[in-house]
Design an enzyme around this catalytic site. Structure first.
Site, PDB file in Angstrom:
ATOM      1  N   ILE A 139      52.097 -80.884 -50.423  1.00  0.00           N
ATOM      2  CA  ILE A 139      50.807 -80.465 -49.873  1.00  0.00           C
ATOM      3  C   ILE A 139      50.041 -79.626 -50.892  1.00  0.00           C
ATOM      4  CG2 ILE A 139      49.712 -78.988 -48.124  1.00  0.00           C
ATOM      5  CD1 ILE A 139      52.004 -79.965 -46.200  1.00  0.00           C
TER       6      ILE A 139
ATOM      7  N   PHE B 126      48.699 -81.832 -53.863  1.00  0.00           N
ATOM      8  CA  PHE B 126      47.591 -82.736 -53.599  1.00  0.00           C
ATOM      9  C   PHE B 126      46.362 -82.028 -53.041  1.00  0.00           C
ATOM     10  CE2 PHE B 126      50.909 -85.918 -54.102  1.00  0.00           C
ATOM     11  CZ  PHE B 126      50.242 -86.856 -54.878  1.00  0.00           C
ATOM     12  N   GLU B 127      46.536 -80.950 -52.314  1.00  0.00           N
ATOM     13  CA  GLU B 127      45.379 -80.205 -51.811  1.00  0.00           C
ATOM     14  C   GLU B 127      44.749 -79.372 -52.919  1.00  0.00           C
ATOM     15  OE1 GLU B 127      43.881 -80.534 -48.962  1.00  0.00           O
ATOM     16  OE2 GLU B 127      45.403 -81.705 -47.924  1.00  0.00           O
ATOM     17  N   GLY B 128      45.583 -78.869 -53.827  1.00  0.00           N
ATOM     18  CA  GLY B 128      45.082 -77.940 -54.827  1.00  0.00           C
ATOM     19  C   GLY B 128      44.763 -76.607 -54.171  1.00  0.00           C
TER      20      GLY B 128
ATOM     21  N   ARG C  11      48.789 -89.810 -53.077  1.00  0.00           N
ATOM     22  CA  ARG C  11      49.382 -88.906 -52.080  1.00  0.00           C
ATOM     23  C   ARG C  11      50.199 -89.688 -51.061  1.00  0.00           C
ATOM     24  NH1 ARG C  11      46.693 -83.774 -49.122  1.00  0.00           N
ATOM     25  NH2 ARG C  11      48.426 -83.269 -47.731  1.00  0.00           N
TER      26      ARG C  11
END
Length: 144
Positions: free
Chosen positions: A11, A14-16, A132
């Site tokens: 998470i 991929f979210e940063g 993702r």
């Protein structure tokens, strides 16, 4: 169940992390590790500690949602992959998905095959979303 370390890393990767509010690719105001909500508006800034707290609270929401939606046993990795999927797409999309229907029928392989189908934003395929979904699929298919 709780999201395991592999799921949290997925998470976060991929979210940063953004400490100032921004609009995502479909125009939703977002902050921290992909946190959204009515309090997220243009000009909002947070600290790293606040970002971590938002992530923890958001994870609890999705963990509870997965616990209610899934009726078959899950490994820690399967559970964490589903949390990541829902964190990004929302619990409503999970609840209405073929992925969940197949999973709840005990078709784990069929459910795993559904992850890459969720690679669109605003109706358009997005390479980052496909990466993702593939990472979630790999995590889902791993033991433990």
């Amino acid at each position: 169940m709780k999201t395991n370390a592999a799921g949290i890393r997925l998470i976060q990767q991929f979210e940063g992390l953004r400490l100032a509010a921004y609009q995502d690719m479909v125009g939703v105001w977002t902050i921290g590790y992909g946190h959204t909500g009515p309090e997220v508006k243009k000009g909002l800034t947070i600290t790293q500690q606040q970002a971590d707290q938002l992530l923890a609270a958001d994870l609890e929401t999705f963990e509870t949602g997965i616990g209610k939606a899934v009726t078959v046993p899950l490994s820690a990795n399967q559970f964490s992959a589903l949390v990541s999927f829902s964190y990004n797409l929302g619990l409503g999309n999970l609840r209405s998905s073929t992925l969940l229907r197949l999973l709840n029928q005990g078709d784990y392989a069929g459910a795993a095959a559904q992850f890459p189908r969720w690679d669109r934003a605003g109706g358009q395929p997005v390479a980052g979303l496909l990466r993702r979904r593939q990472a979630e699929q790999v995590l889902f298919q791993q033991g433990a």
